[in-house]
Design a protein around this motif. Structure first.
Motif, PDB file in Angstrom:
ATOM      1  N   HIS A 123       0.520  -0.992   0.433  1.00 28.15           N
ATOM      2  CA  HIS A 123       0.449   0.661   0.140  1.00 28.15           C
ATOM      3  C   HIS A 123       0.844   0.930   0.256  1.00 28.15           C
ATOM      4  O   HIS A 123       0.716   2.246  -0.988  1.00 28.15           O
ATOM      5  CB  HIS A 123      -0.700  -0.249   1.461  1.00 28.15           C
ATOM      6  N   LYS A 124       2.044   1.219   0.882  1.00 28.30           N
ATOM      7  CA  LYS A 124       2.516   2.423   0.953  1.00 28.30           C
ATOM      8  C   LYS A 124       3.490   2.553  -0.685  1.00 28.30           C
ATOM      9  O   LYS A 124       3.626   4.285  -0.594  1.00 28.30           O
ATOM     10  CB  LYS A 124       3.871   2.346   2.046  1.00 28.30           C
ATOM     11  N   CYS A 127       1.233   4.305  -3.265  1.00 28.29           N
ATOM     12  CA  CYS A 127       0.662   5.453  -2.562  1.00 28.29           C
ATOM     13  C   CYS A 127       1.563   6.897  -3.127  1.00 28.29           C
ATOM     14  O   CYS A 127       2.059   7.785  -3.172  1.00 28.29           O
ATOM     15  CB  CYS A 127       0.959   5.723  -0.612  1.00 28.29           C
ATOM     16  N   LYS A 130       2.040   6.706  -6.879  1.00 25.58           N
ATOM     17  CA  LYS A 130       0.725   8.098  -7.020  1.00 25.58           C
ATOM     18  C   LYS A 130       1.682   9.494  -6.946  1.00 25.58           C
ATOM     19  O   LYS A 130       1.482  10.181  -7.679  1.00 25.58           O
ATOM     20  CB  LYS A 130      -0.361   7.636  -5.618  1.00 25.58           C
ATOM     21  N   ARG A 215      -6.171  13.910  -9.219  1.00 26.10           N
ATOM     22  CA  ARG A 215      -5.036  13.920  -8.670  1.00 26.10           C
ATOM     23  C   ARG A 215      -4.248  13.762  -9.050  1.00 26.10           C
ATOM     24  O   ARG A 215      -2.736  14.617  -8.707  1.00 26.10           O
ATOM     25  CB  ARG A 215      -4.993  12.250  -8.281  1.00 26.10           C
TER      26      ARG A 215
END
Length: 232
Positions: A123-124, A127, A130, A215
């Motif tokens: 997940h990190k 992120c 992104k 984003r």
């Protein structure tokens, strides 16, 4: 808004010295006009030599500016391409690992115990990717803006040259030099922007383009996004 003011307001500060010296070229035109020998006082041959000498100096400086801009643009374009390739490889690695976990469940006790840690780490990583793609996208938009500002600068200063000196050399130079140069002909920056938008949408936003653009969105930088420019 005058173009010199627009350029100053919209350039990327770290790249300031890499933009067209528009104000300097404009001052050069006005100085040449104000210092020109007067007809009736000066022989026609001397007047002709004066303007020929100025024309040579002006276009020598213009050529130097164009070379500077093309070199910087090519360097930054290559840099962003390398960054995109690196991010694509990292993203593929994270997605491959994610897929393997989904199709190859392990029954070993230590795998079950540490699965939440792997999930957090992944997940990190997503992120971080992104954020990295957002930063790359901003750099691409800044480079596109650099391209547009410099091309507009050349167009305006060359038109001003022709208007002030009742000439056509500016238009000819625009066609044969500026419009034949990589910073004008290259469409690679547009392709890279589209590629990043598509990649982010499909791989990092679950196919939701609206979410992806939210984003990636940066403040408007294009010439069409600001108040109209005057001819100066």
């Amino acid at each position: 808004m005058k173009f010199a003011q627009h350029l100053s307001a919209h350039l990327t500060p770290e790249w300031r010295k890499q933009y067209i010296e528009y104000e300097g070229l404009k001052k050069m035109l006005y100085m040449a006009q104000s210092q020109a020998p007067l007809p009736g006082v000066t022989e026609p041959a001397a007047i002709q030599r004066y303007y020929a000498s100025f024309e040579e100096r002006f276009f020598q400086i213009s050529e130097k500016e164009l070379t500077k801009i093309n070199t910087f643009y090519a360097e930054k374009l290559a840099e962003t391409q390398r960054q995109l390739a690196t991010l694509q490889n990292e993203l593929e690695g994270v997605l491959d690992a994610q897929q393997e976990d989904g199709v190859r469940p392990s029954r070993q006790w230590w795998s079950i115990l540490y699965r939440p840690n792997r999930h957090r780490a992944r997940h990190k990583a997503i992120c971080d990717l992104k954020l990295a793609f957002s930063e790359l996208y901003l750099n691409l938009i800044l480079l596109q803006n650099y391209q547009n500002l410099n091309l507009t600068g050349f167009s305006k200063i060359l038109k001003k040259y022709d208007k002030m000196f009742h000439a056509t050399k500016g238009a000819n130079w625009q066609a044969t030099q500026v419009e034949a140069s990589p910073v004008y002909t290259s469409k690679k920056i547009d392709q890279l922007i589209t590629e990043v938008e598509s990649l982010y949408t499909n791989q990092l936003a679950g196919g939701d383009r609206a979410q992806a653009m939210k984003r990636l969105r940066v403040p408007p930088l294009g010439l069409t996004q600001v108040s109209p420019l005057s001819s100066n």
